[in-house]
Design an enzyme around this catalytic site. Sequence first.
Site, PDB file in Angstrom:
ATOM      1  N   ASN A 245      -6.547   5.970   5.700  1.00 25.10           N
ATOM      2  CA  ASN A 245      -6.819   4.965   4.680  1.00 25.10           C
ATOM      3  C   ASN A 245      -7.129   3.595   5.275  1.00 25.10           C
ATOM      4  OD1 ASN A 245      -6.671   6.585   2.429  1.00 25.10           O
ATOM      5  ND2 ASN A 245      -4.475   6.302   2.165  1.00 25.10           N
TER       6      ASN A 245
ATOM      7  N   HIS B  67       0.869  -1.181   0.000  1.00 23.44           N
ATOM      8  CA  HIS B  67       0.000   0.000   0.000  1.00 23.44           C
ATOM      9  C   HIS B  67       0.903   1.227   0.000  1.00 23.44           C
ATOM     10  CE1 HIS B  67      -2.979   2.978   1.057  1.00 23.44           C
ATOM     11  NE2 HIS B  67      -3.946   2.073   1.070  1.00 23.44           N
ATOM     12  N   ALA B  68       0.838   2.014  -1.062  1.00 24.94           N
ATOM     13  CA  ALA B  68       1.777   3.129  -1.221  1.00 24.94           C
ATOM     14  C   ALA B  68       1.545   4.260  -0.229  1.00 24.94           C
ATOM     15  CB  ALA B  68       1.697   3.670  -2.651  1.00 24.94           C
ATOM     16  N   ASP B  69       0.351   4.325   0.358  1.00 26.40           N
ATOM     17  CA  ASP B  69       0.048   5.418   1.286  1.00 26.40           C
ATOM     18  C   ASP B  69      -0.699   4.867   2.494  1.00 26.40           C
ATOM     19  OD1 ASP B  69      -0.136   7.950   2.370  1.00 26.40           O
ATOM     20  OD2 ASP B  69      -1.833   8.570   1.134  1.00 26.40           O
ATOM     21  N   LEU B  70      -0.044   3.971   3.211  1.00 32.87           N
ATOM     22  CA  LEU B  70      -0.665   3.376   4.394  1.00 32.87           C
ATOM     23  C   LEU B  70      -0.665   4.400   5.521  1.00 32.87           C
ATOM     24  CD1 LEU B  70      -1.927   0.801   5.537  1.00 32.87           C
ATOM     25  CD2 LEU B  70       0.347   0.134   6.338  1.00 32.87           C
TER      26      LEU B  70
END
Length: 239
Positions: free
Chosen positions: A171, A164-167
């Site tokens: 989110n 997940h690139a933006d954990l």
Amino acid sequence: MQLIKTANGCIATTKTTPSDITPEWFRESFWRQRQAITGSSTGRYITWFVQYDQQQWVLRHYWRGGLMEKFSKDAYLFTGSNRTRAVAELALLEKLYLQGLPVPRPVAANVERFGLWYRADILIERIAGAQDLVAILANTPMSDTQWQQLGAQIAEFHRCGVYHADLNAKNILLSGNQFYLIDFDRGSEKIPLKIWQQANLDRLLRSFNKEQGKQPALAFNAQCWQWLMAGYNRVNPLA
């Protein structure tokens, strides 16, 4: 997932995409004219909640961030339909959803080209009764069991090689007793390696600390993180 050509680009569909979908469905005005907007979420930009028959969907436009935002708010270089951010996210979501991982059900994505560039939007299922962790922790603490459950759920994604690139805390959603991860823009599948898994967790911890800096009363502390990591390490030990 299938790609359907349109006048200016393509629509990426799944098995559950309505057959009569058109590019207009990816515009806020389409739903407003039908009085089908049920709400919105405001961050840097607006995300719309819309109703289709008895289904609740989320309509999200792809916006740039960082330095590139100064040059264009939403235009991306086109290098092939499958490599666009919307189509890539839809394909990943569909795979994860079919694997039974807790992610929103993907509906469709739209890509519209202009010259060397494209703009894009995605439609996904809205998870009923869900709130993000920041909204939850601003009002009530989570139990040690919940923190451990969250850690175990993140570990399961990592064990499956899901990056997940933006954990971050916003989110992660909680609906009932189930945690969900959302917003897989720039997400991918990788060989499970501790180096990127630890970096993903570090990013999440920074996010909690950042949110607590904004809201000192946020129900998060070092013990919460220890509970999360205890749950994580039971499923995917990092040590």
